[in-house]
Design an enzyme around this catalytic site. Structure first.
Site, PDB file in Angstrom:
ATOM      1  CE1 TYR A  28      -3.841  -2.463   0.213  1.00  0.00           C
ATOM      2  CE2 TYR A  28      -2.744  -3.125   1.969  1.00  0.00           C
ATOM      3  CZ  TYR A  28      -3.759  -3.378   0.980  1.00  0.00           C
ATOM      4  OH  TYR A  28      -4.634  -4.279   0.921  1.00  0.00           O
ATOM      5  CG  ASN A  74      -9.737   2.184  -0.970  1.00  0.00           C
ATOM      6  OD1 ASN A  74     -10.284   1.318  -0.970  1.00  0.00           O
ATOM      7  ND2 ASN A  74      -8.233   2.381  -1.119  1.00  0.00           N
ATOM      8  CG  HIS A 110     -13.094  -7.205  -1.947  1.00  0.00           C
ATOM      9  ND1 HIS A 110     -12.839  -7.074  -3.341  1.00  0.00           N
ATOM     10  CD2 HIS A 110     -12.015  -6.889  -1.392  1.00  0.00           C
ATOM     11  CE1 HIS A 110     -11.748  -6.369  -3.498  1.00  0.00           C
ATOM     12  NE2 HIS A 110     -11.256  -6.258  -2.106  1.00  0.00           N
ATOM     13  CG  ASP A 132     -28.566  -1.809  -2.006  1.00  0.00           C
ATOM     14  OD1 ASP A 132     -28.189  -2.343  -3.200  1.00  0.00           O
ATOM     15  OD2 ASP A 132     -28.855  -2.816  -1.195  1.00  0.00           O
ATOM     16  CG  HIS A 178      -9.333  -0.705  -5.091  1.00  0.00           C
ATOM     17  ND1 HIS A 178     -10.146  -0.720  -3.817  1.00  0.00           N
ATOM     18  CD2 HIS A 178     -10.545  -0.817  -5.871  1.00  0.00           C
ATOM     19  CE1 HIS A 178     -11.303  -1.175  -4.013  1.00  0.00           C
ATOM     20  NE2 HIS A 178     -11.593  -1.151  -5.306  1.00  0.00           N
ATOM     21  CB  SER A 212      -3.050  -2.935  -3.749  1.00  0.00           C
ATOM     22  OG  SER A 212      -4.574  -3.413  -3.971  1.00  0.00           O
ATOM     23  NE  ARG A 256      -6.448  -8.911  -1.123  1.00  0.00           N
ATOM     24  CZ  ARG A 256      -6.606  -8.389  -0.042  1.00  0.00           C
ATOM     25  NH1 ARG A 256      -7.658  -7.338   0.356  1.00  0.00           N
ATOM     26  NH2 ARG A 256      -6.133  -9.125   0.917  1.00  0.00           N
TER      27      ARG A 256
END
Ligand code: DQA
Length: 143
Positions: free
Chosen positions: A23, A74, A80, A87, A100, A102, A111
């Protein structure tokens, strides 16, 4: 656009010390400062919120409807799993860009699936802290 919400999900408060090989070394505060600066150069207010709690993220999305023209989001691990976040994005009806740090597609299979991509305006992955800046720029320059 003159006001944008940057929304960070769970564990992103630990950026800088959390798996820096994945990260990066930059802290959340440093990333937020860069985002506020970029917003300023476009004359746009940028407000940054982080939470480890799904309900708080949903509340932040609902509130954004009242003041923001767009959201850079993010959702961390909730990406996931969370139908509720998906919603909420549909419900607020303002553009959301998924980001993201990564490249999730170069990582574990679990992922590769995002609950929110299909209801987002677009998506940026894999550029570290720059994913956020690219996502914000895309919103700022959107027609
Ligand atoms: C992440 C990717 C997710 O899979 C992970 O759970 C995160 C961070 C990213 O920014 O690369 O917490 O959203």
């Amino acid at each position: 656009m003159n006001a944008i919400l940057i929304l960070h999900g769970p564990n992103l408060n630990l950026l800088g010390s959390r798996e820096p090989d994945v990260y990066g070394a930059m802290t959340l505060e440093e990333i937020n400062m860069k985002l506020v600066e970029l917003g300023k150069s476009f004359g746009t207010d940028v407000k940054c919120v982080q939470s480890n709690h799904e309900g708080v993220l949903i509340d932040a999305l609902h509130e954004a409807r009242g003041w923001a023209n767009g959201v850079v989001f993010n959702p961390g691990g909730y990406t996931h799993t969370s139908i509720a976040l998906r919603d909420a994005i549909v419900a607020i009806g303002i553009p959301v860009v998924e980001v993201h740090l990564s490249n999730v597609y170069a990582r574990e299979k679990f992922r590769h699936n995002s609950m929110i991509s299909a209801v987002c305006r677009g998506k940026v992955v894999g550029f570290g802290w720059n994913s956020y800046l690219l996502g914000l720029r895309a919103l700022l320059e959107a027609e």
